[in-house]
Scaffold this active site. Structure first.
Site, PDB file in Angstrom:
ATOM      1  N   LYS A   1      12.283   7.761  -1.675  1.00 34.79           N
ATOM      2  CA  LYS A   1      11.433   8.960  -1.707  1.00 34.79           C
ATOM      3  C   LYS A   1      10.019   8.560  -2.131  1.00 34.79           C
ATOM      4  CE  LYS A   1      11.586  13.829  -3.106  1.00 34.79           C
ATOM      5  NZ  LYS A   1      11.761  14.400  -1.755  1.00 34.79           N
TER       6      LYS A   1
ATOM      7  N   ARG B   1      -8.153  -4.015  -6.015  1.00 34.93           N
ATOM      8  CA  ARG B   1      -7.319  -3.815  -4.832  1.00 34.93           C
ATOM      9  C   ARG B   1      -6.769  -5.144  -4.343  1.00 34.93           C
ATOM     10  NH1 ARG B   1      -7.795  -3.783   0.764  1.00 34.93           N
ATOM     11  NH2 ARG B   1      -6.661  -2.122   1.844  1.00 34.93           N
TER      12      ARG B   1
END
Length: 286
Positions: A150, A101
Site C-alpha cells: 500500500k 536527492r
C-alpha cells in the site's frame, strides 16, 4: 477550525505541520500509508490495518517506527483532539529525509517521516450511495506490479478516478489482460446466485482489510466464496456487483460501462453484507 495533526512525535495545528522538501515520500513516492475508519469515535478493524502496515514496510525494507500499542495511542489521541465521531485517520510513513536527492536508499538509520491526520465524514455509515449504488467504467490497469504494497504511488488511481468523474460516474474498475483487477481504491466483486466472486490475492491487487472481513462474514453467513478472475462482460451479466474499502465499507455497483448489473438496482447480497460488516465492526471497534 484547524485540525490537530501528528508529525514525527508532535501534535501540531495543521498550518504548522511541515516535512522536508528532501523527504523521499515527496521526491520518490517512497512511502506507505493506511486509512482507518472511525465510527462512533472508535477505530474499525485497527489490528488488520496494523498488520498490513507492517507487511508493506517489510516489503520495502523499512523499519516500523511504532508498536501496535503506540500506533493505537496516536490514533486515539488524534480522534479525541479533533472530535471525530465518524470519519477516517490517515497514516503515512516514508523513508525520511536523507539530506539530498538520491535514487539509492539512504542509510538504514535514517529516521522515517511519520504523519497522521484525521478527516471528519459525518454520515459515513449511512451513505445515501449505499441505497442507490455506484456506476463505474472500466479503464486499463497500467500500474506497477507490486499492488499488494500500500504505497503512496497514487497518481494512476487518481487519473482513473478523474476519468470516472469526467464520464459522470462514481469510480473505475481497472482491467489487465482482459480481467478486472480491482477498483481505483477498492476491491471488486460480482455475485451470481448465492456465490460471491472476487479476484484471488496476489501482487496484482491490494490485500484489502475490509475484503478479508467481508469474505469471512460471507462464509459465516453460509454464502459461497470463489476467488478467481472475472471479466467486465461477466460482471455486466452478474446478478449483483459491489466493492469494499475501509472508507466505503460495502458499496453496491449497479452499472458497469453503461450496462445495468442485474436489475440495475441495489441487490440483497450487497445490502446484507454491508449490514453484517457494519454491525460486526461496530462490536469489535477500539
Amino acid at each position: 477550525m484547524s485540525r490537530t495533526v501528528y508529525v514525527n512525535g508532535d501534535y501540531l495545528p495543521e498550518e504548522e505541520a511541515k516535512v522536508s522538501v528532501f523527504d523521499r515520500g515527496f521526491l520518490m513516492a517512497d512511502g506507505v500509508y493506511e486509512v482507518t475508519s472511525v465510527l462512533n469515535g472508535k477505530l474499525i478493524d485497527f489490528d488488520g490495518h496494523c498488520k498490513r502496515l507492517a507487511r508493506s514496510l517489510t516489503e520495502l525494507e523499512m523499519t516500523n517506527p511504532h508498536s501496535n500499542a503506540e500506533w493505537l495511542a496516536i490514533h486515539r489521541e488524534l480522534v479525541a483532539r479533533n472530535g471525530i465521531d465518524e470519519g477516517m485517520v490517515y497514516l503515512q510513513v516514508t523513508r525520511g529525509n536523507p539530506g539530498d536527492r538520491d535514487f539509492a536508499y539512504p542509510p538504514a538509520d535514517t529516521a522515517p517521516t511519520v504523519v497522521l491526520f484525521t478527516q471528519a465524514k459525518p454520515g459515513l455509515a449511512d451513505s445515501p450511495a449505499a441505497k442507490t449504488g455506484w456506476r463505474v467504467i472500466s479503464v486499463p490497469d497500467i500500474r506497477w506490479h507490486r499492488r499488494d504494497i500500500k504505497t503512496v504511488q497514487l497518481l494512476y488511481p487518481s487519473m482513473a478516478k478523474m476519468a470516472a468523474k469526467k464520464a459522470g460516474v462514481d469510480d473505475a474498475w481497472l482491467v489487465e489482460d482482459g480481467f478486472v483487477t480491482e477498483g481505483t481504491s477498492n476491491n471488486a466483486y460480482i455475485v451470481k446466485g448465492n456465490k460471491i466472486i472476487t479476484r484471488a490475492l496476489s501482487s496484482d491487487i491490494l490485500h484489502g482489510i475490509t475484503r478479508a472481513a467481508v469474505l469471512r462474514f460471507a462464509k459465516e453467513a453460509q454464502m459461497e466464496v470463489e476467488e478467481r478472475n472475472f471479466t467486465i462482460d461477466e460482471a455486466q451479466k452478474a446478478d449483483e456487483a459491489f466493492i469494499t474499502s475501509a472508507s466505503a465499507f460495502v458499496m453496491p455497483v449497479v452499472e458497469i460501462d453503461g450496462a445495468a448489473v442485474g436489475t440495475g438496482a441495489v441487490g440483497r447480497v450487497a445490502t446484507r453484507m454491508r449490514e453484517i460488516y457494519l454491525d460486526e465492526m461496530r462490536k469489535a471497534a477500539v
